[in-house]
Design a protein around this motif. Sequence first.
Motif, mmCIF file in Angstrom:
data_model
loop_
_atom_site.group_PDB
_atom_site.id
_atom_site.type_symbol
_atom_site.label_atom_id
_atom_site.label_comp_id
_atom_site.label_asym_id
_atom_site.label_seq_id
_atom_site.Cartn_x
_atom_site.Cartn_y
_atom_site.Cartn_z
ATOM 1 N N SER A 70 30.796 55.445 49.038
ATOM 2 C CA SER A 70 31.160 55.794 50.400
ATOM 3 C C SER A 70 30.024 55.392 51.338
ATOM 4 C CB SER A 70 31.439 57.297 50.510
ATOM 5 O OG SER A 70 30.292 58.038 50.144
ATOM 6 N N PHE A 71 30.304 55.415 52.624
ATOM 7 C CA PHE A 71 29.280 55.092 53.607
ATOM 8 C C PHE A 71 29.625 55.798 54.914
ATOM 9 C CE2 PHE A 71 32.598 51.956 53.837
ATOM 10 C CZ PHE A 71 32.771 51.702 55.178
ATOM 11 N N ASP A 72 28.645 55.910 55.810
ATOM 12 C CA ASP A 72 28.830 56.602 57.082
ATOM 13 C C ASP A 72 29.220 55.609 58.178
ATOM 14 O OD1 ASP A 72 28.198 59.000 55.926
ATOM 15 O OD2 ASP A 72 26.102 58.979 56.582
ATOM 16 N N VAL A 73 30.072 56.062 59.081
ATOM 17 C CA VAL A 73 30.452 55.257 60.240
ATOM 18 C C VAL A 73 30.458 56.133 61.487
ATOM 19 C CG1 VAL A 73 31.874 53.627 58.923
ATOM 20 C CG2 VAL A 73 32.928 55.673 59.908
ATOM 21 N N VAL A 74 30.170 55.512 62.618
ATOM 22 C CA VAL A 74 30.406 56.151 63.907
ATOM 23 C C VAL A 74 31.904 56.011 64.182
ATOM 24 C CG1 VAL A 74 29.776 56.224 66.340
ATOM 25 C CG2 VAL A 74 28.140 55.361 64.651
ATOM 26 N N LEU A 75 32.566 57.129 64.493
ATOM 27 C CA LEU A 75 34.027 57.102 64.567
ATOM 28 C C LEU A 75 34.528 57.927 65.743
ATOM 29 C CD1 LEU A 75 36.811 56.435 63.242
ATOM 30 C CD2 LEU A 75 36.526 58.532 61.893
ATOM 31 N N MET A 76 35.483 57.362 66.470
ATOM 32 C CA MET A 76 36.211 58.104 67.486
ATOM 33 C C MET A 76 37.695 57.822 67.295
ATOM 34 S SD MET A 76 35.903 58.083 71.666
ATOM 35 C CE MET A 76 34.307 58.930 71.603
ATOM 36 N N GLN A 77 38.489 58.886 67.179
ATOM 37 C CA GLN A 77 39.933 58.752 67.041
ATOM 38 C C GLN A 77 40.607 59.590 68.122
ATOM 39 O OE1 GLN A 77 40.388 59.882 62.815
ATOM 40 N NE2 GLN A 77 40.986 57.762 62.455
ATOM 41 N N THR A 78 41.477 58.960 68.885
ATOM 42 C CA THR A 78 42.162 59.632 69.988
ATOM 43 C C THR A 78 43.664 59.536 69.751
ATOM 44 O OG1 THR A 78 40.353 58.914 71.429
ATOM 45 C CG2 THR A 78 42.308 59.830 72.490
ATOM 46 N N PHE A 79 44.352 60.669 69.906
ATOM 47 C CA PHE A 79 45.757 60.786 69.527
ATOM 48 C C PHE A 79 46.615 60.961 70.790
ATOM 49 C CE2 PHE A 79 43.093 62.008 66.081
ATOM 50 C CZ PHE A 79 43.756 61.689 64.903
#
Length: 203
Positions: free
Chosen positions: A146-155
Amino acid sequence: MPSDHFAITVPGSWFELPVDPDRRDDLISALVQDRIAEHRELWDHRTEIVRVLRRFARSAWDSGARYCAAFAEPSEDGIVSGALTITVLPAPEASEDPLGTLTDHVASLGAADDGMHVDVHDVPRAGRVPRTWGVSTVQAPDGRGSFDVVLMQTFFPAGEQVALVSVSSPATDLAEPLLELFETVTDTFELIDSASVGSGADA
């Protein structure tokens, strides 16, 4: 309003990627070649940029995304990259409070990841929508680690469907400025009717 028509504006330095595998690789190579013709400083990085963009497009197709855009910028430490996808999902079970129901659903998703935050964000052309953001741990595409990511999810709720705008980057050392960028781009999203013409991406 149906969620199969939408518009979003991405920065001019980003690549809007074809995701259909039939011609994807050749079209991405051509996109990079055209960009190099305008920005010769990218020449030494062309092979890595093509590889990164093809990986993003392949992942977008595999996830069922209807749209994908990506950036791949040279830096002193290598290529800084990231991708935006738009995917249409079934909405949670209907209720008298669709936004509340969707927000509760999104919060339950965010609760499983300590690095993610959940809030309700006001998007200029879409109103108040739930969003998760932060640094998330994801599984590698090949299933190895696994690895880390910067993430933004908008619904974005749209009747019986939800349009999910997801933006991510593995450059976690740039998390703060990347999240600011992701918010700026996501804030251009709008659902449109079939007779309208939007700026940026239109599907």
